[in-house]
Design a protein around this motif. Structure first.
Motif, PDB file in Angstrom:
ATOM      1  N   THR A  76      21.608  23.425 -81.266  1.00  0.00           N
ATOM      2  CA  THR A  76      20.204  23.133 -81.545  1.00  0.00           C
ATOM      3  C   THR A  76      19.654  22.333 -80.373  1.00  0.00           C
ATOM      4  O   THR A  76      20.414  21.813 -79.551  1.00  0.00           O
ATOM      5  N   SER A  86      35.797  27.184 -84.767  1.00  0.00           N
ATOM      6  CA  SER A  86      35.829  25.758 -84.481  1.00  0.00           C
ATOM      7  C   SER A  86      36.804  25.384 -83.369  1.00  0.00           C
ATOM      8  O   SER A  86      36.779  24.262 -82.892  1.00  0.00           O
ATOM      9  N   PRO A  98      19.365  25.858 -86.421  1.00  0.00           N
ATOM     10  CA  PRO A  98      20.365  26.337 -85.466  1.00  0.00           C
ATOM     11  C   PRO A  98      19.920  27.650 -84.825  1.00  0.00           C
ATOM     12  O   PRO A  98      19.201  28.443 -85.436  1.00  0.00           O
ATOM     13  N   ARG A 155      25.127  30.738 -83.851  1.00  0.00           N
ATOM     14  CA  ARG A 155      25.587  29.642 -83.001  1.00  0.00           C
ATOM     15  C   ARG A 155      25.166  28.304 -83.593  1.00  0.00           C
ATOM     16  O   ARG A 155      24.139  28.196 -84.232  1.00  0.00           O
ATOM     17  N   ARG A 156      25.957  27.275 -83.327  1.00  0.00           N
ATOM     18  CA  ARG A 156      25.670  25.954 -83.884  1.00  0.00           C
ATOM     19  C   ARG A 156      24.863  25.074 -82.940  1.00  0.00           C
ATOM     20  O   ARG A 156      24.753  23.884 -83.157  1.00  0.00           O
TER      21      ARG A 156
END
Length: 104
Positions: free
Chosen positions: A69, A3, A61, A66-67
């Motif tokens: 989209t 993060s 995702p 990986r986050r």
């Protein structure tokens, strides 16, 4: 990915599939360790979204944890990944937002 990774903007020019003239773009935003990883993540997300649209599902995702989209993909467009521009995403604070509102 963690993060604390910086956020990047990946702006990819696009053209109609039947034309090579650039007349639009698709913008992606997300976390990545490097600008190169940001382009990879954006491309993964876009390809996953195209596959989901064929199945008429919501995109999930992108692969590899990986986050990123993608939404609003269009099958009549070709993204020109070799012309992608990447820059750090710097969120604006309230002072910057107010200054933009006053200026605009």
């Amino acid at each position: 990915m963690n993060s604390s990774e910086p956020m990047y903007i990946v702006d990819v020019p696009s053209s109609r599939s039947t034309d090579t003239h650039v007349d639009g773009s698709h913008v992606f935003v997300g976390p990545a360790a490097t600008a190169y990883e940001a382009v990879d993540a954006a491309r993964d997300a876009y390809e996953a979204a195209l596959e989901a649209s064929v199945r008429e599902e919501a995109p999930s995702p992108s692969p590899r944890g990986r986050r990123w989209t993608a939404r609003a993909t269009r099958t009549d467009r070709t993204l020109l990944w070799d012309r992608a521009e990447v820059r750090p995403h710097v969120p604006l604070g309230i002072q910057e937002l107010r200054a933009l509102q006053r200026a605009g």
